[in-house]
Design a protein around this motif. Structure first.
Motif, mmCIF file in Angstrom:
data_model
loop_
_atom_site.group_PDB
_atom_site.id
_atom_site.type_symbol
_atom_site.label_atom_id
_atom_site.label_comp_id
_atom_site.label_asym_id
_atom_site.label_seq_id
_atom_site.Cartn_x
_atom_site.Cartn_y
_atom_site.Cartn_z
ATOM 1 N N TYR A 67 0.807 -1.214 0.000
ATOM 2 C CA TYR A 67 0.000 0.000 0.000
ATOM 3 C C TYR A 67 0.841 1.266 0.000
ATOM 4 N N SER A 102 -3.613 2.678 4.041
ATOM 5 C CA SER A 102 -3.437 1.256 4.322
ATOM 6 C C SER A 102 -4.487 0.379 3.642
ATOM 7 N N LYS A 103 -5.532 0.965 3.091
ATOM 8 C CA LYS A 103 -6.535 0.193 2.351
ATOM 9 C C LYS A 103 -6.312 0.270 0.840
ATOM 10 N N TYR A 161 -9.431 -3.626 -5.549
ATOM 11 C CA TYR A 161 -8.990 -2.920 -4.352
ATOM 12 C C TYR A 161 -9.820 -3.313 -3.138
ATOM 13 N N ASN A 162 -9.183 -3.356 -1.985
ATOM 14 C CA ASN A 162 -9.831 -3.550 -0.679
ATOM 15 C C ASN A 162 -10.587 -4.860 -0.519
#
Length: 163
Positions: A67, A102-103, A161-162
């Motif tokens: 990240y 951080s995500k 993502y995520n």
């Protein structure tokens, strides 16, 4: 007679449950162990501490997400698993850096090689190109996710993502 039949059924049920519980195996979870280190110049290797990878199948993937890279968003670093003696035990994959949140970044799920089964492994990384500078990276990894590599992928796949 009914009482005896009830006991036999109860005993059979207990026996079936006991056998079923005895055959359950421990499954890996999809964890996020944090890593943070400096990538060395001239493609020198950097690595985390070791973790035990208990799987007996190469298709049980390991995971890496970057990240943050001091090189900047959307830059690449190359990652793979290796044993503490330096033996590579997975294919290498170039991972794109997120935006420091951080995500951010994407999860990359990579198969191990036969040498990665039932052994201690560590996440290893190097610059994806030859450079005379060092830089910091941060992210998550997991030595064994419990996710089986889908048949249409040869070595790895990337999630949105995520996820």
């Amino acid at each position: 007679m009914k009482k005896r039949k009830g006991r036999v059924i109860a005993l059979g049920t207990i026996l079936a449950c006991s056998i079923g519980l005895g055959t359950l195996s421990v499954e890996a979870g999809n964890e996020n162990s944090v890593y943070s280190f400096k990538i060395k110049k001239e493609q020198g290797n950097e690595y985390t501490g070791t973790k035990y990878r208990q799987t007996t199948t190469e298709r049980n993937t390991w995971k890496v997400r970057m990240y943050y890279s001091q090189e900047g968003t959307n830059t690449y670093t190359t990652y793979w698993l290796e044993k503490s003696n330096g033996t590579n035990v997975s294919p290498a994959v170039d991972v794109k850096a997120g935006n420091k949140n951080s995500k951010s970044g994407r999860n990359h799920y990579i198969k191990g090689n036969a040498g990665a089964n039932a052994t201690e492994v560590r996440l290893t990384a190097e610059n994806n190109n030859v450079s005379s500078s060092t830089y910091s990276v941060e992210g998550y990894w997991d030595e064994e996710t419990g996710r089986i590599l889908p048949g249409q992928y040869k070595t790895f796949y990337t999630t949105e993502y995520n996820k």
